[in-house]
Design a protein around this motif. Structure first.
Motif, PDB file in Angstrom:
ATOM      1  N   PHE A   1       2.081  -5.679   6.206  1.00 16.13           N
ATOM      2  CA  PHE A   1       1.828  -6.605   5.101  1.00 16.13           C
ATOM      3  C   PHE A   1       1.601  -5.831   3.798  1.00 16.13           C
ATOM      4  CE2 PHE A   1      -1.298  -8.766   2.395  1.00 16.13           C
ATOM      5  CZ  PHE A   1      -0.630  -9.954   2.130  1.00 16.13           C
ATOM      6  N   PHE A   2       0.702  -4.849   3.839  1.00 13.98           N
ATOM      7  CA  PHE A   2       0.394  -4.110   2.609  1.00 13.98           C
ATOM      8  C   PHE A   2       1.509  -3.134   2.223  1.00 13.98           C
ATOM      9  CE2 PHE A   2      -3.958  -5.503   3.673  1.00 13.98           C
ATOM     10  CZ  PHE A   2      -4.303  -6.051   2.446  1.00 13.98           C
ATOM     11  N   ILE A   3       2.188  -2.565   3.218  1.00 11.85           N
ATOM     12  CA  ILE A   3       3.352  -1.735   2.895  1.00 11.85           C
ATOM     13  C   ILE A   3       4.432  -2.596   2.249  1.00 11.85           C
ATOM     14  CG2 ILE A   3       5.271  -0.442   3.908  1.00 11.85           C
ATOM     15  CD1 ILE A   3       2.769   1.202   3.649  1.00 11.85           C
ATOM     16  N   GLY A   4       4.567  -3.845   2.726  1.00 12.98           N
ATOM     17  CA  GLY A   4       5.537  -4.758   2.117  1.00 12.98           C
ATOM     18  C   GLY A   4       5.242  -5.017   0.647  1.00 12.98           C
ATOM     19  N   LYS A   5       3.965  -4.969   0.266  1.00 15.30           N
ATOM     20  CA  LYS A   5       3.584  -5.188  -1.128  1.00 15.30           C
ATOM     21  C   LYS A   5       4.039  -4.047  -2.044  1.00 15.30           C
ATOM     22  CE  LYS A   5       1.654  -9.076  -0.266  1.00 15.30           C
ATOM     23  NZ  LYS A   5       2.378 -10.318  -0.655  1.00 15.30           N
ATOM     24  N   THR A   6       4.391  -2.911  -1.458  1.00 15.70           N
ATOM     25  CA  THR A   6       4.914  -1.818  -2.281  1.00 15.70           C
ATOM     26  C   THR A   6       6.362  -2.091  -2.694  1.00 15.70           C
ATOM     27  OG1 THR A   6       5.790  -0.521  -0.411  1.00 15.70           O
ATOM     28  CG2 THR A   6       3.461  -0.193  -1.004  1.00 15.70           C
ATOM     29  N   GLY A   7       7.020  -3.013  -1.987  1.00 20.53           N
ATOM     30  CA  GLY A   7       8.423  -3.323  -2.276  1.00 20.53           C
ATOM     31  C   GLY A   7       9.394  -2.276  -1.774  1.00 20.53           C
ATOM     32  N   ASP A   8       8.927  -1.356  -0.938  1.00 22.96           N
ATOM     33  CA  ASP A   8       9.773  -0.266  -0.445  1.00 22.96           C
ATOM     34  C   ASP A   8      10.275  -0.606   0.962  1.00 22.96           C
ATOM     35  OD1 ASP A   8      10.941   2.081   0.433  1.00 22.96           O
ATOM     36  OD2 ASP A   8       9.420   3.382  -0.472  1.00 22.96           O
ATOM     37  N   LEU A   9      11.538  -0.995   1.077  1.00 23.68           N
ATOM     38  CA  LEU A   9      12.107  -1.364   2.373  1.00 23.68           C
ATOM     39  C   LEU A   9      12.168  -0.184   3.331  1.00 23.68           C
ATOM     40  CD1 LEU A   9      15.075  -3.786   1.533  1.00 23.68           C
ATOM     41  CD2 LEU A   9      13.071  -4.289   2.917  1.00 23.68           C
TER      42      LEU A   9
ATOM     43  N   ARG B   1       5.617  11.019   8.681  1.00 22.52           N
ATOM     44  CA  ARG B   1       4.282  11.024   8.077  1.00 22.52           C
ATOM     45  C   ARG B   1       3.352  10.023   8.761  1.00 22.52           C
ATOM     46  NH1 ARG B   1       6.447  10.387   2.022  1.00 22.52           N
ATOM     47  NH2 ARG B   1       4.291   9.744   1.588  1.00 22.52           N
ATOM     48  N   TYR B   2       3.898   8.889   9.140  1.00 16.56           N
ATOM     49  CA  TYR B   2       3.111   7.833   9.792  1.00 16.56           C
ATOM     50  C   TYR B   2       2.711   8.247  11.207  1.00 16.56           C
ATOM     51  CZ  TYR B   2       1.961   3.023  11.263  1.00 16.56           C
ATOM     52  OH  TYR B   2       1.334   1.893  11.719  1.00 16.56           O
ATOM     53  N   ILE B   3       3.678   8.714  11.993  1.00 17.09           N
ATOM     54  CA  ILE B   3       3.440   9.030  13.400  1.00 17.09           C
ATOM     55  C   ILE B   3       2.575  10.276  13.561  1.00 17.09           C
ATOM     56  CG2 ILE B   3       4.627   9.888  15.473  1.00 17.09           C
ATOM     57  CD1 ILE B   3       6.751   7.788  15.012  1.00 17.09           C
ATOM     58  N   ARG B   4       2.699  11.235  12.659  1.00 14.31           N
ATOM     59  CA  ARG B   4       1.885  12.450  12.762  1.00 14.31           C
ATOM     60  C   ARG B   4       0.393  12.101  12.735  1.00 14.31           C
ATOM     61  NH1 ARG B   4       3.877  15.309   8.728  1.00 14.31           N
ATOM     62  NH2 ARG B   4       5.294  16.568  10.005  1.00 14.31           N
ATOM     63  N   ILE B   5       0.012  11.200  11.860  1.00 14.71           N
ATOM     64  CA  ILE B   5      -1.398  10.821  11.747  1.00 14.71           C
ATOM     65  C   ILE B   5      -1.831  10.001  12.964  1.00 14.71           C
ATOM     66  CG2 ILE B   5      -3.069   9.488  10.388  1.00 14.71           C
ATOM     67  CD1 ILE B   5      -1.413  10.292   7.902  1.00 14.71           C
ATOM     68  N   LEU B   6      -0.985   9.075  13.398  1.00 18.87           N
ATOM     69  CA  LEU B   6      -1.315   8.305  14.602  1.00 18.87           C
ATOM     70  C   LEU B   6      -1.478   9.222  15.812  1.00 18.87           C
ATOM     71  CD1 LEU B   6       0.949   5.110  14.474  1.00 18.87           C
ATOM     72  CD2 LEU B   6      -1.433   5.352  13.782  1.00 18.87           C
TER      73      LEU B   6
ATOM     74  N   LEU C   1      -5.034   3.923  -3.804  1.00 17.99           N
ATOM     75  CA  LEU C   1      -4.855   5.373  -3.897  1.00 17.99           C
ATOM     76  C   LEU C   1      -3.393   5.794  -3.797  1.00 17.99           C
ATOM     77  CD1 LEU C   1      -7.899   6.591  -1.726  1.00 17.99           C
ATOM     78  CD2 LEU C   1      -7.746   6.341  -4.222  1.00 17.99           C
ATOM     79  N   ARG C   2      -2.492   4.808  -3.661  1.00 16.78           N
ATOM     80  CA  ARG C   2      -1.054   5.044  -3.617  1.00 16.78           C
ATOM     81  C   ARG C   2      -0.652   6.035  -2.511  1.00 16.78           C
ATOM     82  NH1 ARG C   2       1.207   2.661  -7.988  1.00 16.78           N
ATOM     83  NH2 ARG C   2      -0.148   2.224  -9.765  1.00 16.78           N
ATOM     84  N   MET C   3      -1.305   5.933  -1.368  1.00 19.27           N
ATOM     85  CA  MET C   3      -0.986   6.814  -0.251  1.00 19.27           C
ATOM     86  C   MET C   3       0.142   6.255   0.618  1.00 19.27           C
ATOM     87  SD  MET C   3      -4.833   7.991   0.907  1.00 19.27           S
ATOM     88  CE  MET C   3      -4.234   9.174   2.120  1.00 19.27           C
ATOM     89  N   GLY C   4       0.519   5.009   0.366  1.00 17.40           N
ATOM     90  CA  GLY C   4       1.644   4.421   1.081  1.00 17.40           C
ATOM     91  C   GLY C   4       1.460   4.434   2.582  1.00 17.40           C
ATOM     92  N   ILE C   5       2.498   4.861   3.284  1.00 18.24           N
ATOM     93  CA  ILE C   5       2.523   4.779   4.738  1.00 18.24           C
ATOM     94  C   ILE C   5       1.481   5.686   5.391  1.00 18.24           C
ATOM     95  CG2 ILE C   5       4.219   6.601   5.213  1.00 18.24           C
ATOM     96  CD1 ILE C   5       5.590   4.456   7.073  1.00 18.24           C
ATOM     97  N   GLU C   6       1.129   6.799   4.741  1.00 24.49           N
ATOM     98  CA  GLU C   6       0.077   7.664   5.275  1.00 24.49           C
ATOM     99  C   GLU C   6      -1.280   6.966   5.214  1.00 24.49           C
ATOM    100  OE1 GLU C   6       1.042  10.970   2.690  1.00 24.49           O
ATOM    101  OE2 GLU C   6       1.381  12.229   4.462  1.00 24.49           O
TER     102      GLU C   6
END
Length: 453
Positions: free
Chosen positions: A41-49, A137-142, A190-195
Motif C-alpha cells: 500500500f505505502f510502496i504504491g503511494k510512491t508511484g513506482d511500479l 534490497r528488500y529480501i536482504r533485510i527480510l 525518510l524516503r527509504m522506499g522498499i528498504e
C-alpha cells in the motif's frame, strides 16, 4: 492450563467456540493480511511500479519463510492440544523448548542461505532489471530478520494450543501496529522506499517476539523456553511431522507463485504488479476462513483424541456452513466493488484493467474455500499428516501448476487469472473425500486404531 480453557474445548457451545477460539484467530489472520497489504500500500503511494513489482516477486520468498514457521508452530499447536486431550502434560515443556530453539536455528540457516545465494534466489524469482535491484534490497533485510520472523510465527501459533487465542492476537496485533506505524515514516517520510518496508516488517516481528517471550516466561507455566527442557525424544519430533502439511502447502505456494510470476512476466511488469495487488485484496477472505479453521484446531484435536465423535461432527458441520456462507457473500461484494478496491493501492488505469480480470478470476472459486481449509484443518488436527500433505500437494503443485500452463496456453492472461479457482474446485472434492474417511475412522468408531504421540 486454566481449567476454563479446557472446558471450552470440551463442552462450550458453537457460539462460544467461535467467540473464544475463532474470533481471536480471525483477528490474527486479518493482522497477517495487513502485514502483507501495508508494505505494498505505502510502496504504491510512491508511484513506482518497479518497487510494487519487486514486492510481488518477493512474495514467494516470504511465503517460504512463513512455511518454515508453520512447520513448528502449526504442528506444535496440534501436538500440544493432543497431549492435553490425552492428559500428558509433563511433555509440554519439552515440546515448546524444542520448538523455540529449532525456530531460531532454522532462522539463522535461512538468513545465511539468503545472503550467500542472493543471485540464484533472484534468478529463481524471475526478477530482472530495476525490479531485481529493488527485490535484492528488500529480501536482504527480510533474510537478516529471519530468526525473529520465525520465532514470532511459531509461538503465535503454539500459545493457541490451550485456548489462549487472545494472547496470540495481542502478539500479532502489536507487531502489525508497529509495522503500520513505521511504514509511512520509513517509506515516505525518510524516503527509504522498499528498504523501509522491509525494516518495518522485521521490527514488527521483533515486537511480537518480545511479547511472546514475556508471556511464556511469566504467565504460562506449562510452556518453557529454557534450554534445560530441550529434548530430542520421539514425542517432540511429532511437532514438525504434524506441521508438515501446512508447511508444505505454504512452501509449495511460494514455488507455484514463482511459476505464476514467470508466466505473468511474459505480459510485462504491470501484469505482475496487478497480480500482486489482486492477490492482496482477495487474501482477506482466505485468511479469515483460515482463521476460523485454525482457531478450531485445538477443539478438533482435543475432541478427536478424547473420542467425542458427536461433538466433532457438530463442530465440522456448523463451521462448514459458516465458512461457505461467508466466502460467497464476501467474494461477491469484492467483485462488485473491485474498482474501488484496486484503486486503494494504485490509480493507474492500465493496472486497473489487469486487476479487474485477476481479482474476478481468483475469487470465482470462493464458495469452496471453506471445504478446503476445514478439510485441511481437520486432517491435521486429527493427526493425519499424510492425508493433509497429499491435499496440500494437490492444491499447490500437482493440480495448480499444470492448470497455470494449460489455462495460459488456452486462454492467455484471462486463463491465468482463473487457474487458482479451477484448482480450488478440484481440490475441494479431494479434501471432502479425505475428511469423510478420516471422520469414519475417528476414536469411537469400530475402524479406529490409536496412533502413538
Amino acid at each position: 492450563m486454566k481449567e476454563s480453557s479446557e472446558m471450552i474445548l470440551q463442552n462450550a457451545s458453537m457460539k462460544k467456540l467461535f467467540l473464544n477460539l475463532c474470533i481471536p484467530t480471525i483477528v490474527v489472520m486479518i493482522v497477517v493480511v495487513l502485514y502483507n497489504m501495508t508494505d505494498i500500500f505505502f510502496i504504491g503511494k510512491t508511484g513506482d511500479l518497479d518497487q510494487v513489482a519487486a514486492i510481488s516477486l518477493s512474495g514467494p520468498y516470504f511465503s517460504a519463510l512463513q512455511g518454515l514457521g508453520t512447520l513448528l508452530g502449526g504442528g506444535g499447536c496440534i501436538l500440544i492440544s493432543m497431549l492435553l486431550g490425552q492428559k500428558k502434560e509433563k511433555q509440554l515443556k519439552n515440546v515448546t523448548s524444542f520448538c523455540c530453539y529449532s525456530s531460531l536455528l532454522l532462522g539463522i540457516v535461512f538468513a545465511t542461505v539468503t545472503l550467500l545465494f542472493m543471485e540464484p534466489v533472484m534468478t529463481v524469482l524471475g526478477a530482472a532489471g530495476q525490479t531485481r535491484a529493488y527485490a535484492v534490497r528488500y529480501i536482504r533485510i527480510l533474510g537478516l530478520g529471519a530468526p525473529a520472523i520465525l520465532f514470532a510465527g511459531v509461538f503465535a501459533n503454539i500459545i493457541r494450543a490451550d485456548g489462549s487465542a487472545l494472547q496470540s492476537m495481542i502478539a500479532n496485533g502489536a507487531g502489525t501496529l508497529t509495522n503500520i506505524l513505521l511504514d509511512p515514516v520509513l517509506i515516505l517520510g525518510l524516503r527509504m522506499g522498499i528498504e523501509g518496508a522491509a525494516i518495518a516488517t522485521v521490527a514488527g516481528n521483533l515486537v511480537s517476539c518480545i511479547y511472546l517471550a514475556w508471556y511464556i516466561g511469566t504467565r504460562q507455566k506449562h510452556f518453557s523456553l529454557h534450554i534445560k527442557d530441550l529434548s530430542l525424544s520421539r514425542t517432540v519430533w511429532q511437532a514438525p511431522i504434524l506441521g508438515a502439511p501446512q508447511a508444505i502447502s505454504t512452501i509449495l505456494m511460494s514455488f507455484s507463485h514463482v511459476f505464476a510470476n514467470r508466466l505473468l512476466l511474459t505480459y510485462g511488469d504491470i501484469a505482475v504488479a496487478a497480480s500482486g495487488i489482486a492477490s492482496k485484496a482477495g487474501m482477506l477472505i482466505v485468511m479469515i476462513i483460515m482463521g476460523i479453521c485454525m482457531g478450531l484446531q485445538p477443539a478438533i484435536s482435543y475432541n478427536y483424541a478424547a473420542g467425542n465423535k458427536g461433538r466433532l461432527r457438530k463442530i465440522i458441520l456448523t463451521f462448514l456452513s459458516v465458512t461457505t456462507i461467508f466466502s460467497c457473500l464476501a467474494a461477491g461484494l469484492i467483485i462488485l466493488r473491485r474498482d474501488p478496491v484496486i484503486r486503494i493501492f494504485m490509480k493507474e488505469e492500465a493496472l486497473s484493467e489487469y486487476g479487474r480480470m485477476m481479482l474476478t478470476g481468483s475469487l470465482a472459486g470462493a464458495p469452496v474455500y471453506g471445504i478446503i481449509q476445514l478439510s485441511t484443518a481437520f486432517l491435521q488436527a486429527a493427526g493425519k499428516p499424510a492425508c493433509a500433505t497429499v491435499l496440500s500437494l494437490l492444491q499447490k503443485a500437482v493440480v495448480y501448476v499444470p492448470a497455470l500452463y494449460l489455462m495460459n496456453l488456452c486462454f492467455g492472461l484471462g486463463g491465468l487469472s482463473f487457474a487458482p479457482s479451477v484448482t480450488d474446485i478440484i481440490v475441494s472434492i479431494a479434501g471432502a473425500l479425505f475428511a469423510v474417511q478420516c471422520y469414519r475412522s475417528a476414536p469411537g468408531s469400530p475402524e479406529f486404531t490409536p496412533e502413538p504421540v
